[in-house]
Design a protein around this motif. Structure first.
Motif, mmCIF file in Angstrom:
data_model
loop_
_atom_site.group_PDB
_atom_site.id
_atom_site.type_symbol
_atom_site.label_atom_id
_atom_site.label_comp_id
_atom_site.label_asym_id
_atom_site.label_seq_id
_atom_site.Cartn_x
_atom_site.Cartn_y
_atom_site.Cartn_z
ATOM 1 N N ASP A 161 4.931 9.727 10.915
ATOM 2 C CA ASP A 161 5.925 8.722 11.310
ATOM 3 C C ASP A 161 6.113 7.601 10.293
ATOM 4 O O ASP A 161 6.762 6.594 10.592
ATOM 5 C CB ASP A 161 5.532 8.099 12.649
ATOM 6 C CG ASP A 161 5.801 9.024 13.812
ATOM 7 O OD1 ASP A 161 6.444 10.070 13.608
ATOM 8 O OD2 ASP A 161 5.359 8.708 14.930
ATOM 9 N N ARG A 162 5.572 7.767 9.096
ATOM 10 C CA ARG A 162 5.643 6.658 8.139
ATOM 11 C C ARG A 162 7.076 6.293 7.766
ATOM 12 O O ARG A 162 7.354 5.146 7.408
ATOM 13 C CB ARG A 162 4.819 6.977 6.894
ATOM 14 C CG ARG A 162 5.310 8.161 6.069
ATOM 15 C CD ARG A 162 4.268 8.528 5.000
ATOM 16 N NE ARG A 162 4.740 9.549 4.072
ATOM 17 C CZ ARG A 162 4.724 10.857 4.316
ATOM 18 N NH1 ARG A 162 4.281 11.295 5.485
ATOM 19 N NH2 ARG A 162 5.150 11.714 3.406
ATOM 20 N N ASP A 163 7.996 7.243 7.894
ATOM 21 C CA ASP A 163 9.388 6.940 7.559
ATOM 22 C C ASP A 163 10.061 6.087 8.630
ATOM 23 O O ASP A 163 10.871 5.212 8.323
ATOM 24 C CB ASP A 163 10.178 8.229 7.336
ATOM 25 C CG ASP A 163 10.186 9.130 8.556
ATOM 26 O OD1 ASP A 163 9.192 9.123 9.314
ATOM 27 O OD2 ASP A 163 11.187 9.845 8.763
ATOM 28 N N ILE A 164 9.733 6.338 9.890
ATOM 29 C CA ILE A 164 10.366 5.556 10.955
ATOM 30 C C ILE A 164 9.568 4.306 11.314
ATOM 31 O O ILE A 164 10.125 3.360 11.866
ATOM 32 C CB ILE A 164 10.599 6.405 12.226
ATOM 33 C CG1 ILE A 164 9.282 6.948 12.785
ATOM 34 C CG2 ILE A 164 11.590 7.523 11.952
ATOM 35 C CD1 ILE A 164 9.445 7.691 14.091
ATOM 36 N N ALA A 212 -0.996 -0.085 1.957
ATOM 37 C CA ALA A 212 -2.437 -0.298 1.892
ATOM 38 C C ALA A 212 -3.177 1.008 1.636
ATOM 39 O O ALA A 212 -4.269 1.017 1.047
ATOM 40 C CB ALA A 212 -2.927 -0.938 3.196
ATOM 41 N N LEU A 213 -2.595 2.129 2.084
ATOM 42 C CA LEU A 213 -3.158 3.454 1.839
ATOM 43 C C LEU A 213 -2.035 4.390 1.418
ATOM 44 O O LEU A 213 -0.883 4.214 1.819
ATOM 45 C CB LEU A 213 -3.824 4.005 3.102
ATOM 46 C CG LEU A 213 -5.073 3.296 3.624
ATOM 47 C CD1 LEU A 213 -5.470 3.871 4.980
ATOM 48 C CD2 LEU A 213 -6.228 3.413 2.641
ATOM 49 N N THR A 214 -2.373 5.390 0.643
ATOM 50 C CA THR A 214 -1.392 6.412 0.285
ATOM 51 C C THR A 214 -1.346 7.467 1.391
ATOM 52 O O THR A 214 -2.338 7.664 2.118
ATOM 53 C CB THR A 214 -1.765 7.104 -1.027
ATOM 54 O OG1 THR A 214 -2.989 7.835 -0.853
ATOM 55 C CG2 THR A 214 -1.920 6.089 -2.150
ATOM 56 N N PRO A 215 -0.213 8.140 1.557
ATOM 57 C CA PRO A 215 -0.135 9.214 2.549
ATOM 58 C C PRO A 215 -1.210 10.280 2.343
ATOM 59 O O PRO A 215 -1.780 10.789 3.313
ATOM 60 C CB PRO A 215 1.269 9.783 2.328
ATOM 61 C CG PRO A 215 2.052 8.624 1.796
ATOM 62 C CD PRO A 215 1.095 7.887 0.923
ATOM 63 N N ARG A 216 -1.495 10.630 1.098
ATOM 64 C CA ARG A 216 -2.523 11.637 0.814
ATOM 65 C C ARG A 216 -3.894 11.185 1.309
ATOM 66 O O ARG A 216 -4.632 11.952 1.942
ATOM 67 C CB ARG A 216 -2.567 11.913 -0.693
ATOM 68 C CG ARG A 216 -3.580 12.992 -1.090
ATOM 69 C CD ARG A 216 -3.473 13.304 -2.588
ATOM 70 N NE ARG A 216 -4.421 14.330 -2.988
ATOM 71 C CZ ARG A 216 -5.681 14.096 -3.343
ATOM 72 N NH1 ARG A 216 -6.128 12.838 -3.357
ATOM 73 N NH2 ARG A 216 -6.489 15.084 -3.690
ATOM 74 N N ALA A 217 -4.237 9.932 1.049
ATOM 75 C CA ALA A 217 -5.531 9.403 1.492
ATOM 76 C C ALA A 217 -5.624 9.402 3.012
ATOM 77 O O ALA A 217 -6.670 9.723 3.582
ATOM 78 C CB ALA A 217 -5.731 7.989 0.947
ATOM 79 N N ALA A 218 -4.527 9.045 3.662
ATOM 80 C CA ALA A 218 -4.511 9.019 5.128
ATOM 81 C C ALA A 218 -4.705 10.408 5.706
ATOM 82 O O ALA A 218 -5.464 10.595 6.675
ATOM 83 C CB ALA A 218 -3.190 8.427 5.618
ATOM 84 N N ARG A 257 1.802 -1.290 9.680
ATOM 85 C CA ARG A 257 0.874 -0.160 9.612
ATOM 86 C C ARG A 257 0.556 0.172 8.152
ATOM 87 O O ARG A 257 1.399 -0.030 7.266
ATOM 88 C CB ARG A 257 1.455 1.049 10.346
ATOM 89 C CG ARG A 257 1.433 0.850 11.854
ATOM 90 C CD ARG A 257 1.977 2.049 12.611
ATOM 91 N NE ARG A 257 1.796 1.861 14.056
ATOM 92 C CZ ARG A 257 2.253 2.707 14.975
ATOM 93 N NH1 ARG A 257 2.915 3.799 14.603
ATOM 94 N NH2 ARG A 257 2.027 2.475 16.260
ATOM 95 N N PRO A 258 -0.645 0.692 7.888
ATOM 96 C CA PRO A 258 -1.123 0.873 6.500
ATOM 97 C C PRO A 258 -0.217 1.699 5.597
ATOM 98 O O PRO A 258 -0.111 1.412 4.402
ATOM 99 C CB PRO A 258 -2.476 1.569 6.689
ATOM 100 C CG PRO A 258 -2.919 1.158 8.057
ATOM 101 C CD PRO A 258 -1.678 1.046 8.869
ATOM 102 N N LEU A 259 0.441 2.719 6.141
ATOM 103 C CA LEU A 259 1.288 3.559 5.305
ATOM 104 C C LEU A 259 2.657 2.939 5.066
ATOM 105 O O LEU A 259 3.402 3.399 4.200
ATOM 106 C CB LEU A 259 1.434 4.952 5.928
ATOM 107 C CG LEU A 259 0.132 5.744 6.021
ATOM 108 C CD1 LEU A 259 0.394 7.136 6.573
ATOM 109 C CD2 LEU A 259 -0.558 5.837 4.667
#
Length: 311
Positions: free
Chosen positions: A87-90, A106-112, A100-102
């Motif tokens: 849901d990082r896009d919405i 604060a965090l990359t999607p890959r790390a999450a 939210r972190p993404l």
């Protein structure tokens, strides 16, 4: 078929403020913790311990409870982290999720995603080693359902998203029961139904409050795509069915008057709260019902625990 969202708002925008909820995490560790949405997980675990008490007909061992709660927390936290990845896009379009972190970076999607998958693997191992393989499979199955059925499919395509997707949130009672008995039966099934029926009116109360957010993000939550009257009517129906299901549990689980009176009183209060929301669709009223719904599920499961322990 995707639900069209080019409809006029069913709730006037003046009802809603646009203040962000919560501050962005101030550290990398805090960002990883934020991914797990532990406040939501805490609510899921409120149903787990009472279910274990009911299954044991007394207090299970502290070790088993600790293992089940820890494993359940990791599994649910992993599911929430994957949901944030999806849901990082919405999330950046909705005011209440913009910290939210993404979204903040604060965090990359890959790390999450790596973190989320690691949580699921550890959760499965913890539950398998400390409880049994059935509990482990049920916990990870809840994550798979939440991710593939709710997050990837229903959330953005159907106004019934939270109804069907809510099954994932009902899984902790099955996990708790399985952890104690290494089996399932009618009692945990009824408990599953209770949480399943509780989820729509609980979440729709919040969705009414944040209808503008969901509309901006293109998410077809019930209050966005149908009238407020119809939404409240659906909430009332679910509240009635919920009350009935809690009463069905009395003969199925051989519960007594403490649980019975509590479930009836709080159930009636829930129904009344839903009806009153229809006559006063204000943010204050919707959030009051949302808050009460949390009190409701806590009271029901505390009463269940007390009823079992005082026999």
């Amino acid at each position: 078929k995707r639900v069209a969202l080019d409809v006029r708002p069913v709730i006037p925008s003046r009802f809603f403020s646009h203040k962000s909820r919560g501050a962005a995490p101030s550290s990398r560790i805090g960002a990883y913790i934020a991914l797990m949405k532990l406040r939501v997980v805490e609510l899921l675990l409120v149903t787990t311990v009472p279910t274990m008490v009911l299954a044991e007909q007394g207090w299970p061992s502290l070790q088993l409870m600790a293992v089940t709660l820890f494993g359940g927390t990791l599994a649910a936290g992993g599911a929430n982290a994957i949901n944030m990845y999806i849901d990082r896009d919405i999330d950046k379009l909705m005011v209440r999720t913009q910290n939210r972190p993404l979204v903040t970076g604060a965090l990359t999607p890959r790390a999450a995603m790596i973190f989320a998958i690691a949580l699921e693997i550890v959760a499965f191992g913890v539950l398998w080693a400390g409880a049994n393989v059935l509990a482990a499979i049920l916990a990870v199955s809840a994550t798979l359902f939440y991710v593939f059925v709710y997050s990837l499919w229903l959330k953005r395509t159907s106004k019934q998203n939270i109804v069907i997707g809510g099954a994932a949130g009902a899984m902790p009672v099955l996990v708790g029961w399985a952890a104690v008995t290494n089996s399932l039966g009618w009692t945990p099934v009824v408990l599953f139904v209770v949480i399943f029926l509780w989820t729509p009116p609980h979440f729709w109360a919040l969705a009414i409050r944040h209808a503008d957010d969901y509309k901006a993000a293109g998410v077809p939550m019930m209050p966005v795509v149908v009238s407020l009257e119809r939404t409240v009517r659906s909430m009332t129906v679910y509240a009635v069915l919920l009350t009935i299901s809690t009463l069905v549990l009395i003969p199925v689980a051989d519960l007594g008057w403490i649980y019975g009176v509590t479930s009836l009183v709080f159930g009636v209060a829930f129904v009344i709260g839903a009806v009153r929301l229809g006559s006063d669709p204000s943010p204050k009223r919707s959030m009051r019902l949302f808050t009460f719904s949390i009190t409701y599920v806590t009271a029901i499961f505390v009463a269940l625990t007390v009823d079992v322990l005082l026999r």
